[in-house]
Design an enzyme around this catalytic site. Structure first.
Site: not given
Length: 280
Positions: A2-3, A92, A111
DNA sequence: CCATCTGTTGACTG
DNA sequence: TCAGTCAACAGATG
């Protein structure tokens, strides 16, 4: 992901898919992902309806019935995904929202950097990060007066300054490099050394670049499967990010990559010279 | 195998 | 107050 443009793309996708849906139950598979003990988080969300999805900077604000809001930050690799009930879980997947219509909204995050904070609607500004967040990069919110004021009183170098969400909301590593290239400003330039014309140009470029990236459904780098909504295509419009060694689209000089405040930083040494007394 | 990279941000250090 | 370092974590790359 994300930006800001990517988060906005996710917001629009989520709105299409789950706005109006009701949560039957929730499974928190990785407790550190949420701000409450997992059972409390799960119980509080049972039976709530998803009224609307808002966004502030890079934060998603999932508005629920009974004045609840999930503040969701995707950090580096968070993604939402909708599957039919019972489809095999991704390795994940960390939070599953079972919906009453037979689908599941899933949060995946390789992550595990992302976070969800469940708060009472109206108190979301108490979440770290939203407390001090700066204005949205829009024509209305990011005024020239504000830009001029914050640039005048800081001696920081500009690249990290742009990444600081308390100055301007939503810029990340890609768009920071891009807007500096568009504005012909060196990433190491101290912000209080910028001329009024440069500040004005930078403001304009921030606003238009972010808007164009939103229109292009964001940037997809690496081979990340797109979280959601449409696949981004703005990567085709990047001028310097990831282009080290390639010719500058403006002057042909090789784009260089340096490390600045721990982040990879790409720029054209000819178009973006460091101005002022400091040299090197 | 090892070092280093990665679209983020918050905590800690001096 | 600020710049620098590290940490959370997993996988890709050379």
């Amino acid at each position: 992901m994300p930006e800001l443009p990517e988060v906005e793309t996710v917001r629009r996708g989520l709105t299409k898919l789950v706005e109006g849906s009701t949560i039957k139950s929730v499974d928190v598979l990785y407790p550190k992902m949420v701000n409450l003990p997992p059972k409390d988080f799960e119980n509080a969300l049972k039976g709530k309806k998803i009224d609307r999805i808002d966004r502030r900077g890079k934060y998603l604000l999932i508005r629920l019935s009974d004045h609840l809001t999930i503040v969701s930050h995707l950090r580096m690799e968070g993604k939402y995904d909708v599957e039919l009930d019972g489809a095999p879980l991704d390795k994940h997947t960390h939070v599953v929202f079972h919906l009453t219509d037979g689908r599941e909204l899933r949060y995946n995050d390789t992550r595990k950097f992302g976070r969800m904070n469940l708060v009472d609607t109206g108190t979301e500004m108490s979440v770290a990060g939203l407390k001090t967040i700066g204005p949205e990069p829009t024509e209305q919110a990011l005024t020239l007066d504000y830009m001029t004021a914050i640039f005048k009183k800081s001696r920081k170098v500009i690249k990290p300054f742009l990444l600081d969400q308390s100055n301007i909301a939503g810029l990340g590593n890609i768009y920071a490099d891009e807007v500096l290239w568009l504005s012909k400003i060196n990433p190491k330039q101290p912000v209080n050394s910028l001329k009024p014309a440069q500040i004005k140009r930078l403001r304009k470029n921030i606003i238009t670049e972010i808007q164009m990236a939103i229109d292009g459904h964001g940037t997809t780098v690496h081979s990340y499967s797109t979280a959601y909504g449409e696949a981004g295509n703005f990567q085709n419009h990047l001028n310097v990010y990831g282009k080290q060694g390639e010719p500058c689209p403006r002057c042909g000089t090789k784009i260089v990559k340096i490390k600045l405040a721990q982040r990879g930083t790409h720029y054209c040494p000819k178009c973006q010279p460091l101005r002022g007394e400091k040299h090197e």
